[in-house]
Design a protein around this motif. Structure first.
Motif, PDB file in Angstrom:
ATOM      1  N   ILE B  99       0.870  -1.182   0.000  1.00 29.30           N
ATOM      2  CA  ILE B  99       0.000   0.000   0.000  1.00 29.30           C
ATOM      3  C   ILE B  99       0.905   1.229   0.000  1.00 29.30           C
ATOM      4  O   ILE B  99       1.658   1.437   0.947  1.00 29.30           O
ATOM      5  N   PRO B 100       0.862   2.025  -1.059  1.00 25.34           N
ATOM      6  CA  PRO B 100       1.870   3.078  -1.232  1.00 25.34           C
ATOM      7  C   PRO B 100       1.859   4.149  -0.141  1.00 25.34           C
ATOM      8  O   PRO B 100       2.869   4.795   0.085  1.00 25.34           O
ATOM      9  N   VAL B 101       0.722   4.331   0.518  1.00 23.22           N
ATOM     10  CA  VAL B 101       0.679   5.416   1.502  1.00 23.22           C
ATOM     11  C   VAL B 101       1.094   4.957   2.896  1.00 23.22           C
ATOM     12  O   VAL B 101       1.140   5.759   3.815  1.00 23.22           O
ATOM     13  N   LEU B 102       1.372   3.654   3.029  1.00 21.73           N
ATOM     14  CA  LEU B 102       1.767   3.164   4.347  1.00 21.73           C
ATOM     15  C   LEU B 102       3.261   2.869   4.351  1.00 21.73           C
ATOM     16  O   LEU B 102       3.818   2.441   3.333  1.00 21.73           O
ATOM     17  N   GLU B 106       4.052  -0.308   8.578  1.00 21.03           N
ATOM     18  CA  GLU B 106       2.584  -0.333   8.578  1.00 21.03           C
ATOM     19  C   GLU B 106       2.045  -1.369   7.602  1.00 21.03           C
ATOM     20  O   GLU B 106       1.026  -2.014   7.848  1.00 21.03           O
TER      21      GLU B 106
END
Ligand SMILES: Nc1ncnc2c1ncn2[C@@H]1O[C@H](COP(=O)(O)OP(=O)(O)O)[C@@H](O)[C@H]1O
Ligand SMILES: [Mg+2]
Lengths: 984, 243
Positions: B99-102, B106
């Protein structure tokens, strides 16, 4: 015809452009690529088209509503004209005797009303140079009418006598059916719905009309020309006999063959007829043309506020377009990389995208414009039933299709979409080929432009601000300073100032700037431009602050949301996505908050204005009843002595009484450029001048209070107080129409009146009288003449006795207005005086005013729907963009419900931020806006429209949640195995 | 060989309907024992991924049964099936699919949180898993700040962090260069040595050779099965995998 042509040209020209491009060989390839792109993913294309259509819809709904408002005003103003376009009347007799409208009521005629005979009528017919005009002769007189059975009476019901075959009278009953008059016999009378209610008379009842007995043979709703709502129609011969005016009429009405499209002074009655009229001392009035003119003026007045709102809506629309186009370009990122890698030139790439954009523009704009028209027309239909004067019957309105407005809206839509596409295309064509192919984000762009732009903005800002300071205009100073703050905030990071600090400081500075009272920066004017600018600036700065601190926002939101049950796995992703894409979420928030801000502001305005109407006395000068002498002969009674002598009324229940006589004369301002105009002049008696409670907000030098002004007026017959409608104003207040005569050199914002403001008033005998204007009453004074002087002052103008013919009465005890009204009616019936309680009238006015406001708010609410739908478009786009991720999350064990929560929270973060920003800014801007209303309506008080705010916030939340829930359901339903195959 | 963890029996899978339908799986059967590493081989489009998705319960089947740890997963409700994935299975994909935003940490934490672990506990276990793949020092980095090989190691950490019974890997080296490929393979071998059950799809014979068994597929069927355990335990040398 030419309108239809405009429409055709407007629709066709962008298509033609596409066709032209398609003719060139390279263009053909581009068109083919563009077409393929559009049809490759129909769902996406539809979504883009939907988003763009919604934006275009906002444009055309704005235009439609404005056009409709205009038509509604015209319909209202012409409602009592029936089929009549113009009228010739003998000058002394004000035959449009309308007891409800004091300024129209005429002088008493001792010798009976002057009239025209058949020779006169023939001479008028002969003089007319307008072919095909239908000329009718009418007799219209106030006649005492009583209904024995119900003991109701009306001392001066307007009775119209018309030949049975006369076309000027076209009676229509409440079900819209025409009422035939062919069989109207001598003792038959037709009465209007209003008269039927007043007299409690129905079809078949017998009425005493003057000294005769007549039978009611029908009740009409509309169609009696030149008559107030309460009126009656009898045969011409009969009325001539009643009035003892054999073969006489007092109005010759003209109905032109052509539709009246010309200005008042270009009306045919001002041609040949005018010399004839002058020679005979008749008056020729272009009724329809002047009704149109006052409608236009009213529309302009209503439109200022509306314009503020519709401009804000349009900004929201433009944002929506940018958002959608950017998403489209973002999606194609990789594809652009491939095309560039294959050797397509940048310009070509931009061209292909721009061409595609033009296609979208045409499609979406056409669809949106039509939809907007439908919505606008729907809203205005409701509106039209309400924007009516209580004194006029409700107009029946048909809302047509205004081709020019629609073409404009369509072209604006096409233009904005095409320009946005072109700009985005230019930017997108600068793809970093390698990054695009790898699917990674492009490296930061060159620093050069990032410096040039802020420097340019800084210079422009400084220049504008300097100009503003020199001219002392707040708008320019503030705009300049805003540019400076923005430029510094954006540019300083280049000078190694930490970015967060610079951006936040810039944004905060802008917010502070616009939250300060704008008077600090110079003259604000009474206009609303400043509110538009402040709305935009504040929204922009708020969003800027938000996105430049996205990490803090993220952290705060995480902390806030994480404790919620079953959120641990979802919150980090949701929060990150909702603020990560700064541009996208920033613009979505900006769009939502603009819409919310707009509605909030209009709520504040509504609340403030309604405050005034909540108490009828604040617009009637402190009175409860209006009484008018309508008897055609004799001398007006002295109201006080009538009351004292009458057994029907207890004088201790009557409080203040004030009377006035009025005339309609031509007046002009001395030393002003404008010429003379028709104004209503009141000669108010001492009781009125002492007893009225209107505040005088602009006073001549030396007069320090309203009381001093009224007192001065009482003592000096050559002075006058004028109504606020004679002062030009472009404030946002929703009240009244302007007067025909507008004073020059006076501004609503002035501290005091100039000492030498004088009016030259023409008397009926040709002589002139000069009145010095010593005060201006604000526009909420709805029951006041244009020009008010003393009884003696009026007597000097007319050279005749000016004892009162109209009165205002205040009940001693406000609770007993109803009883006093009834008693006064009984006491005055035999004296030819009608009594109207004012409270109902004011309430009606307030409610129709309120309905206008509510409808405008509903229109704004419609913007809200668009905003929320846009949110849906954005959500659905981000679902498709992140299908693969959804697949991964589902694979590693996230439930459907988890995915749903994820997307739901994501869009709720954006929605809630948008609403919070919008409402917050509403609170920041509204005190200033309400203050600006005070210019016209000193009585307005700042009130927080709690109910409206609750409704706005609630509706936005509910609707956006609904949209988000629907969108997030789609996300939850994505099948994981399939989504994992999706590589986009 | 011990008890079978996965028992795929006669499954069929057809995409589309009528004329346009295509059979992706035709009566495929497969048994995987606990601690086994099975490589699934075959040309592109032969149904490898489909088999993986159907056996792991990501995708539905049209016939046959799949028993995972003795349970018929296609008979479970979707909800239970998802919980099972969260608790008992790990996934590694070709495109890393983080997941690119984590941050890395995370991302690794995610399966634990989805399985219902407490946040504090999840964090320390995720750190341990990152340590295991040698990226403890990159725990705060976003995926975009990591190389492809590093991203895939993070993805592996995510796949094993919750001690799953089975890890499904669909071409885990497909997008990597040779150095990263061998790094990832070494890691997988270590994990396998510790008892991990691994089903790995690949079209690269050198990579497949790491498995205890190689299942060769063609046109939706199991063509043949090669048993590598007969060979010396070392498997192919580290330098050999081609790209
Ligand atoms: N969602 C789907 N819809 C239609 N056909 C599919 C779908 N998924 C896979 N297929 C088809 O099933 C066959 C097997 O695909 P896949 O298992 O992905 O092959 P592999 O992983 O071996 O390359 C292919 O022919 C593919 O086209
Ligand atoms: Mg595959």
């Amino acid at each position: 015809m030419s309108d239809a042509l405009t429409l055709v040209v407007a629709v066709a020209s962008p298509l033609l452009l596409i066709a032209l491009v398609a003719l060139t060989p390279r263009g053909r390839l581009s068109v083919r690529i563009a077409m393929r792109n559009a049809f490759r993913r129909p769902a996406q294309t539809l979504l883009v088209a939907l988003g763009l259509s919604l934006a275009a819809l906002l444009f055309s709904a704005s235009f439609t509503l404005e056009a409709a408002l205009h038509q509604a005003m015209r319909a209202q103003q012409t409602a009592d004209l029936g089929g009549v376009d113009a009228v010739v009347t003998p000058v002394e007799a004000d035959d449009r005797e309308e007891p409800e409208q004091p300024e129209e009521a005429g002088e008493a005629a001792d010798t009976g009303p002057p009239a025209l005979d058949s020779d006169d009528v023939r001479s008028i017919e002969d003089a007319l140079d307008e072919p095909g005009t239908t000329v009718s002769s009418l007799l219209s007189l106030p006649v005492p009418v009583e209904h024995e059975r119900t003991e109701r009476g009306e001392p001066g019901l307007t009775v119209v006598g018309a030949a049975n075959n006369d076309d000027a009278v076209r009676l229509v009953d409440s079900s819209g059916e025409p009422l035939a008059r062919d069989g109207l016999r001598e003792d038959d009378i037709l009465i209007s719905g209003a008269a039927s209610r007043d007299l409690r008379a129905e079809r078949g009842d017998v009425l005493t009309v003057a000294d005769r007995t007549m039978r009611v043979v029908g009740v009409y709703e509309t169609g009696a020309p030149l008559a107030p709502p309460a009126s009656a129609v009898v045969s011409l011969r009969e009325l001539q006999e009643i009035a003892d005016l054999p073969n006489r009429v007092n109005a010759v009405t003209l109905a032109y063959d052509r539709e009246v499209t010309w200005e008042e002074r270009e009306d045919p009655v001002h041609g040949e007829l005018s010399s004839l009229a002058r020679a005979n001392d008749w008056e020729a009035e272009p009724l329809r043309a002047s009704a149109h003119e006052s409608a236009d003026r009213l529309t302009t007045e209503l439109s200022t506020l509306f314009l503020l709102f519709s401009q804000l809506s349009m900004v929201a629309g433009v944002l929506l377009i940018v958002l959608v186009v950017m998403m489209l370009a973002g999606e194609r990122h990789a594809e652009f990389g491939v095309l560039r890698a294959m050797g397509m030139k940048r310009g070509r790439l931009a061209f292909v995208l721009a061409l595609e954009g033009l296609g979208y523009a045409v499609l979406a704009s056409a669809a949106g414009t039509l939809l907007g028209w439908a919505v606008g027309a729907g809203a205005s239909r409701v509106l039209s039933d309400r924007v009516t004067d209580p004194a006029l019957p409700p107009p029946r309105l048909e809302f047509g299709f205004d081709p020019v407005a629609m073409a404009t809206a369509y072209l604006i839509g096409v233009g904005v979409i095409a320009v946005v596409f072109a700009l985005v295309a230019l930017r997108a064509s600068k793809v970093d080929i390698v990054a695009a192919l790898r699917g990674a984000e492009a490296p930061p762009r060159s620093r050069r432009r990032a410096v040039v732009l802020p420097v340019l903005a800084l210079l422009a800002g400084l220049a504008t601000a300097a100009l503003g300071v020199r001219n002392g205009t707040a708008t320019e100073t503030l705009t300049g300073l805003t540019l400076v703050c923005g430029a510094l905030g954006a540019g300083l990071p280049r000078l190694r100032v930490p970015q967060r600090l610079a951006h936040s400081a810039g944004a905060v500075a802008v917010i502070v700037l616009w939250s300060l009272p704008s008077e600090l920066f110079g003259e604000t004017g009474s206009g609303i431009t400043i509110f538009f600018l402040s709305g935009i600036a504040l929204v922009g700065a708020g969003v800027w602050l938000f996105v430049s601190n996205d990490d803090l926002v993220q952290r705060a939101l995480r902390r806030l949301l994480a404790p919620l049950p079953r959120m641990t796995s979802v919150v980090p992703i949701a929060v990150a996505y909702s603020v990560r894409n700064r541009l996208r979420s920033g613009m979505t928030i900006a769009m939502l908050s603009i819409v919310v801000l707009t509605i909030t502001l209009s709520g504040f305005v509504t609340a403030a204005v309604n405050q005034i109407y909540a108490d009828h006395r604040s617009v009637t000068g402190g009175f409860d009843l209006q009484a008018s002498w309508v008897s055609p002969g004799g001398a007006p009674p002295d109201l006080r002595s009538v009351f004292e002598e009458s057994p029907h009324i207890d004088t201790s229940e009557v409080g203040r009484i004030g009377g006035y006589a009025d005339v309609s004369v031509r007046a002009r301002q001395i030393d002003a450029e404008a010429g003379a105009e028709e104004v209503g002049v009141w000669g108010a008696d001492e009781d009125y001048l002492l007893g009225n409670r209107y505040p005088v907000f602009l006073r001549a030098p030396g007069l320090d209070s309203s009381e001093e002004v009224w007192d001065e007026l009482r003592r000096s017959p050559n002075t006058a107080v004028v109504s606020g409608t004679m002062i030009p104003s472009d404030s946002a207040a929703f009240v009244g129409g302007g007067s025909d005569l507008e004073l020059e050199g006076v501004d609503v914002l002035d501290e005091e009146l100039p000492g030498d403001l004088r009016l030259e008033v023409a008397g009926p005998d040709g002589g002139t009288t000069t009145l010095r204007v010593i005060g201006v009453v604000d526009r909420s004074a709805e029951y006041l003449g244009d020009v008010v002087t003393s009884t003696e002052g009026l007597a000097r103008i007319t050279g005749e006795d000016a004892s009162p013919t109209h009165w205002f009465v205040a009940a001693e005890d406000r609770e007993e207005v109803g009883e006093v009204a009834l008693a006064a009616r009984r006491a005055l019936l035999d004296h030819g005086v009608t009594v109207t309680p004012l409270q109902e009238e004011v309430e009606f006015r307030a409610s129709s005013n309120g309905v206008v406001q509510w409808l405008l708010m509903a229109f704004m609410g419609f913007g809200l729907v668009v905003g929320c739908s846009a949110l849906g478009v954005v959500s659905i786009r981000s679902i498709t963009e992140r299908r693969n991720q959804i697949g991964v999350l589902r694979a590693i064990g996230m439930q459907r419900s988890g995915i749903r929560r994820l997307f739901l929270i994501e869009s709720l973060v954006v929605t809630v931020s948008g609403i919070a920003l919008g409402v917050g800014l509403g609170f920041a801007v509204s005190p200033g806006l309400v203050d600006s209303l005070r210019v016209d309506l000193p009585g307005v008080t700042y009130t927080v429209p709690v109910a409206v705010l609750v409704v706005i916030i609630g509706a936005t939340l509910v609707f956006s949640t609904l949209v988000s829930v629907l969108a997030s359901r789609r996300a939850g339903d994505v099948p994981p195995a399939e989504a994992l195959r999706d590589r986009t | 060989m011990t008890t079978p963890v996965i028992h795929v029996k006669d499954i069929t899978k057809t995409y589309g309907e009528g004329q346009a339908s295509s059979s992706a799986l035709r009566n495929v059967s497969l048994t995987v024992a606990e601690g086994e590493w099975v490589s699934i081989m075959g040309p592109s489009g032969c149904g490898k991924s489909t088999l993986l998705n159907c056996a792991s319960g990501l995708d539905g089947i049209d016939g046959g049964t799949v028993l995972v740890e003795g349970e018929d997963i296609h008979a479970l409700s979707e909800r239970k099936r998802t919980v099972r994935r969260a608790r008992r299975m790990g996934f590694v994909f070709q495109g890393y699919n983080l997941i690119p935003v984590l941050s890395a940490l995370e991302n690794v934490e995610m399966p634990l949180l989805l399985g219902g672990a407490r946040p504090g506990n999840a964090r320390s276990r995720a750190l341990a898993a990152l340590e295991r793949v040698g990226l403890a020092d990159r725990s705060r980095h976003l995926p975009s700040q990591l190389s492809g090989g590093q991203q895939q190691r993070v993805a592996i950490a995510r796949g094993i962090v919750h001690d799953p019974a089975i890890v499904w890997a669909d071409e885990p080296t497909g997008a990597l260069d040779s150095a990263s490929t061998s790094e990832v393979l070494r890691l997988l071998r270590e994990l396998h040595a510790d008892g991990l059950t691994l089903i790995m799809v690949t079209h690269d014979p050198d990579v497949a050779a790491y498995g205890d068994r190689e299942v060769h597929m063609a046109d939706g069927r199991v063509d043949r099965v090669e048993d590598n355990s007969a060979r010396p335990a070392s498997g192919p040398s580290d330098a050999s995998p081609g790209v």
